[in-house]
Design a protein around this motif. Structure first.
Motif, PDB file in Angstrom:
ATOM      1  N   GLN A 250       0.827  -1.207   0.000  1.00 40.78           N
ATOM      2  CA  GLN A 250       0.000   0.000   0.000  1.00 40.78           C
ATOM      3  C   GLN A 250       0.860   1.255   0.000  1.00 40.78           C
ATOM      4  N   LEU A 251       2.050   1.136   0.581  1.00 40.51           N
ATOM      5  CA  LEU A 251       2.892   2.317   0.749  1.00 40.51           C
ATOM      6  C   LEU A 251       3.824   2.566  -0.425  1.00 40.51           C
ATOM      7  N   VAL A 252       4.274   1.515  -1.099  1.00 39.08           N
ATOM      8  CA  VAL A 252       5.269   1.647  -2.169  1.00 39.08           C
ATOM      9  C   VAL A 252       4.583   1.482  -3.529  1.00 39.08           C
ATOM     10  N   ALA A 253       4.673   2.509  -4.351  1.00 33.88           N
ATOM     11  CA  ALA A 253       4.023   2.486  -5.665  1.00 33.88           C
ATOM     12  C   ALA A 253       4.529   1.313  -6.508  1.00 33.88           C
ATOM     13  N   GLY A 254       3.615   0.428  -6.903  1.00 27.93           N
ATOM     14  CA  GLY A 254       3.989  -0.714  -7.730  1.00 27.93           C
ATOM     15  C   GLY A 254       4.660  -1.837  -6.974  1.00 27.93           C
ATOM     16  N   GLY A 255       4.806  -1.679  -5.657  1.00 24.49           N
ATOM     17  CA  GLY A 255       5.474  -2.701  -4.860  1.00 24.49           C
ATOM     18  C   GLY A 255       6.976  -2.704  -5.073  1.00 24.49           C
ATOM     19  N   GLN A 256       7.650  -3.670  -4.454  1.00 27.07           N
ATOM     20  CA  GLN A 256       9.114  -3.712  -4.454  1.00 27.07           C
ATOM     21  C   GLN A 256       9.693  -3.859  -5.861  1.00 27.07           C
ATOM     22  N   LYS A 257       9.059  -4.697  -6.681  1.00 32.48           N
ATOM     23  CA  LYS A 257       9.595  -4.949  -8.025  1.00 32.48           C
ATOM     24  C   LYS A 257       9.615  -3.672  -8.859  1.00 32.48           C
ATOM     25  N   GLU A 258       8.514  -2.925  -8.823  1.00 30.60           N
ATOM     26  CA  GLU A 258       8.477  -1.682  -9.601  1.00 30.60           C
ATOM     27  C   GLU A 258       9.427  -0.639  -9.020  1.00 30.60           C
ATOM     28  N   ALA A 259       9.539  -0.611  -7.693  1.00 31.85           N
ATOM     29  CA  ALA A 259      10.474   0.333  -7.059  1.00 31.85           C
ATOM     30  C   ALA A 259      11.900   0.090  -7.536  1.00 31.85           C
ATOM     31  N   LEU A 260      12.272  -1.178  -7.701  1.00 31.14           N
ATOM     32  CA  LEU A 260      13.629  -1.518  -8.154  1.00 31.14           C
ATOM     33  C   LEU A 260      13.857  -1.147  -9.614  1.00 31.14           C
ATOM     34  N   ASN A 261      12.783  -0.878 -10.337  1.00 26.65           N
ATOM     35  CA  ASN A 261      12.893  -0.450 -11.736  1.00 26.65           C
ATOM     36  C   ASN A 261      12.613   1.040 -11.911  1.00 26.65           C
ATOM     37  N   THR A 262      12.579   1.769 -10.804  1.00 24.94           N
ATOM     38  CA  THR A 262      12.300   3.209 -10.840  1.00 24.94           C
ATOM     39  C   THR A 262      13.542   3.981 -10.434  1.00 24.94           C
ATOM     40  N   ASP A 263      14.031   4.865 -11.325  1.00 23.74           N
ATOM     41  CA  ASP A 263      15.180   5.696 -10.966  1.00 23.74           C
ATOM     42  C   ASP A 263      14.683   6.981 -10.299  1.00 23.74           C
ATOM     43  N   PHE A 264      15.620   7.838  -9.891  1.00 22.62           N
ATOM     44  CA  PHE A 264      15.229   9.035  -9.142  1.00 22.62           C
ATOM     45  C   PHE A 264      14.284   9.949  -9.940  1.00 22.62           C
ATOM     46  N   PRO A 265      14.634  10.333 -11.195  1.00 21.28           N
ATOM     47  CA  PRO A 265      13.679  11.176 -11.933  1.00 21.28           C
ATOM     48  C   PRO A 265      12.327  10.490 -12.109  1.00 21.28           C
ATOM     49  N   GLY A 266      12.346   9.163 -12.293  1.00 22.51           N
ATOM     50  CA  GLY A 266      11.095   8.420 -12.428  1.00 22.51           C
ATOM     51  C   GLY A 266      10.251   8.479 -11.174  1.00 22.51           C
ATOM     52  N   SER A 267      10.893   8.488 -10.007  1.00 26.76           N
ATOM     53  CA  SER A 267      10.141   8.566  -8.749  1.00 26.76           C
ATOM     54  C   SER A 267       9.455   9.917  -8.608  1.00 26.76           C
ATOM     55  N   VAL A 268      10.117  10.972  -9.071  1.00 28.25           N
ATOM     56  CA  VAL A 268       9.507  12.309  -9.032  1.00 28.25           C
ATOM     57  C   VAL A 268       8.337  12.372 -10.015  1.00 28.25           C
ATOM     58  N   GLU A 269       8.513  11.731 -11.182  1.00 30.89           N
ATOM     59  CA  GLU A 269       7.447  11.708 -12.188  1.00 30.89           C
ATOM     60  C   GLU A 269       6.200  10.993 -11.667  1.00 30.89           C
ATOM     61  N   LYS A 270       6.380   9.944 -10.865  1.00 29.43           N
ATOM     62  CA  LYS A 270       5.238   9.191 -10.338  1.00 29.43           C
ATOM     63  C   LYS A 270       4.348  10.059  -9.435  1.00 29.43           C
ATOM     64  N   VAL A 271       4.942  11.106  -8.859  1.00 25.64           N
ATOM     65  CA  VAL A 271       4.165  12.009  -7.992  1.00 25.64           C
ATOM     66  C   VAL A 271       3.725  13.264  -8.744  1.00 25.64           C
ATOM     67  N   PHE A 272       4.641  13.839  -9.550  1.00 28.33           N
ATOM     68  CA  PHE A 272       4.373  15.149 -10.143  1.00 28.33           C
ATOM     69  C   PHE A 272       4.222  15.124 -11.659  1.00 28.33           C
ATOM     70  N   GLY A 273       4.270  13.941 -12.253  1.00 23.01           N
ATOM     71  CA  GLY A 273       4.111  13.825 -13.697  1.00 23.01           C
ATOM     72  C   GLY A 273       2.657  13.915 -14.125  1.00 23.01           C
ATOM     73  N   PRO A 274       2.404  13.779 -15.436  1.00 25.04           N
ATOM     74  CA  PRO A 274       1.035  13.942 -15.958  1.00 25.04           C
ATOM     75  C   PRO A 274       0.064  12.863 -15.496  1.00 25.04           C
ATOM     76  N   GLU A 275       0.569  11.690 -15.136  1.00 23.14           N
ATOM     77  CA  GLU A 275      -0.307  10.597 -14.670  1.00 23.14           C
ATOM     78  C   GLU A 275       0.195  10.106 -13.311  1.00 23.14           C
ATOM     79  N   PRO A 276      -0.144  10.800 -12.236  1.00 30.79           N
ATOM     80  CA  PRO A 276       0.390  10.468 -10.897  1.00 30.79           C
ATOM     81  C   PRO A 276       0.019   9.060 -10.450  1.00 30.79           C
ATOM     82  N   GLU A 277       1.000   8.401  -9.832  1.00 30.21           N
ATOM     83  CA  GLU A 277       0.799   7.063  -9.275  1.00 30.21           C
ATOM     84  C   GLU A 277       0.973   7.042  -7.764  1.00 30.21           C
ATOM     85  N   ALA A 278       1.543   8.117  -7.213  1.00 28.20           N
ATOM     86  CA  ALA A 278       1.806   8.183  -5.769  1.00 28.20           C
ATOM     87  C   ALA A 278       1.628   9.616  -5.287  1.00 28.20           C
TER      88      ALA A 278
END
Length: 441
Positions: A250-278
């Motif tokens: 519930q706390l980690v967007a996409g769970g551990q597997k997706e987190a391991l495939n998310t780089d720093f700019p990607g993590s910012v995009e998940k919150v502030f990008g055009p299609e927020p996920e977190a």
């Protein structure tokens, strides 16, 4: 904190903003006194910066050139500063000044005999205008070599105000409250945190904030110097705390597997990008630059932060990073290089980049009005206001083989822990084995 010189500095800052950086002379150290004393000389500066950071630092160099008559040249080294600078020294082409991004690298340079101690003028300014902790991190064996010109505040949790408002939660004051707020955000339709697990350095920052608050500054210092083993119960406890977050889907967007495939700019995009996920992303003040420059967010309105909250009743952590200016002993123009450092030590120099954005200064004489927005002013106030309770990024203090290399050491082991956080004690043992090898080397 800055009351003694508020009137003088406010006037100076106004001139800087209105007329450009050279409008204010002086400060406690003058770089050639504005009399073009360095005309005909060239100062070469090497550093990791590229893109907007390099452009903004060039504005500082241009202000120095206007003041002193010196020419300046910046050479971008990429991430591997020590290798690039070492090869330049061996080739007889050493830069005059290096902007060193890690305490461990500064110590390495000093131990190799590459560095020139700071001039009495620079030392005097640093003693007067910086918290003692910055002098400590710029010194090796009691000799001051480095001036911390640019700092990062790594204890900031960034969030979408809309996401928190939709969930009906306010910025939390404790770590437990932050996790509760995260669950509420998740219940409202977004994951709580975007975690940049593809970049191991972000995971070290998570650990350091939890550890500093939970174990306290003395243990933090001991672990950073490897005077405390990574198998210590305080490390296992911090990993256990972090593991509860990592394994909570519930706390980690996409769970551990997706987190391991998310780089720093990607993590910012998940919150502030055009299609927020977190709704939230933890990282340093530089999140604001990505949110603004890449996704057009208005800082303070579309993107805001709260301080990383206290863990288990401890003190809220203030972890920092930074770039220290050093002068190379074998440089062709070390004397002019030292004049640049004396200039960089002044609030006048810091105000140039503060106006441009994407910058924090540990110089407590820089008036907060020099920063361009309220959020940056708040992060700067928090950093400077923390005084000697600031602790430098632990992984940046470690040998690069342990704390700063992709695919190995702490970066990799914390990625492995994110993948499977079920054995904090086993992870601590692996961290200790890697640390022991690196510190011995």
């Amino acid at each position: 904190m800055m009351r003694r010189r508020t009137t003088l500095l406010t006037g100076c800052t106004a001139l800087v903003l209105a007329l450009g950086a050279t409008a204010c002379g002086g400060g406690p150290v003058s770089a050639g006194g504005g009399d073009k004393a360095l005309s005909g000389q060239t100062v070469t500066v090497a550093g990791v910066w590229s893109g907007s950071e390099q452009k903004n630092f060039q504005k500082v160099l241009d202000a120095f050139a206007e003041k002193t008559g010196a020419k300046t040249q910046f050479v971008s080294t990429g991430d591997n500063v020590s290798t690039v600078v070492g090869s330049k020294i061996e080739g007889g082409n050493a830069p005059d000044v290096v902007m060193v991004p890690q305490v461990g690298v500064l110590q390495q340079f000093a131990q190799k005999g590459w560095l020139k101690p700071l001039s009495p003028a620079a030392q005097k300014t640093i003693t007067a205008d910086y918290a003692p902790v910055w002098k400590k991190y710029g010194s090796v064996d009691g000799t001051l070599y480095g001036l911390y010109f640019k700092a990062a505040h790594k204890s900031t949790v960034w969030y979408s105000p809309d996401a928190l408002a939709q969930a009906g939660v306010k910025p939390p004051k404790s770590y437990d409250d932050m996790l509760k707020a995260g669950h509420t955000v998740s219940d409202s339709g977004l994951a709580a945190f975007a975690v940049a697990g593809q970049d191991g350095w972000t995971l070290t920052d998570w650990f350091e904030n939890v550890y500093l608050s939970q174990a306290g500054p003395e243990k933090y210092d001991a672990l950073a110097a490897h005077k405390l083993k990574w198998t210590d119960p305080t490390v296992v406890k911090a990993l256990t705390t972090l593991g509860k977050l990592f394994k909570d889907k519930q706390l980690v967007a996409g769970g551990q597997k997706e987190a391991l495939n998310t780089d720093f700019p990607g993590s910012v995009e998940k919150v502030f990008g055009p299609e927020p996920e977190a709704g939230l992303v933890y990282e340093g003040d530089f999140v604001a630059g990505v949110a603004h420059d890449q996704f057009g967010k208005s800082i303070g309105k579309d993107a805001d932060f709260f301080p990383f909250p206290a863990v288990d009743g401890g003190t809220a952590p203030v972890v920092s990073g930074g770039d220290a200016a050093v002068v190379l002993k074998d440089a062709k123009n070390a004397k002019a290089g030292m004049k640049l450092l004396e200039y960089l030590a002044t609030p006048e120099a810091a105000a140039v980049w503060a106006k441009a954005g994407g910058f924090l200064s540990p110089n407590k004489k820089l008036n907060l009005s020099a920063y361009g927005d309220d959020v940056t002013r708040a992060t700067a106030k928090s950093l400077v206001g923390a005084g000697d309770s600031v602790r430098f990024d632990m992984s940046d203090q470690a040998p690069a083989a342990f704390g700063g290399t992709k695919g190995t050491g702490e970066w990799k082991l914390l990625q492995d822990f994110l993948r499977d956080p079920s054995d904090p004690k086993g992870t601590a043992a692996k961290l200790e084995a890697a640390a022991a090898k690196a510190y011995q080397g």
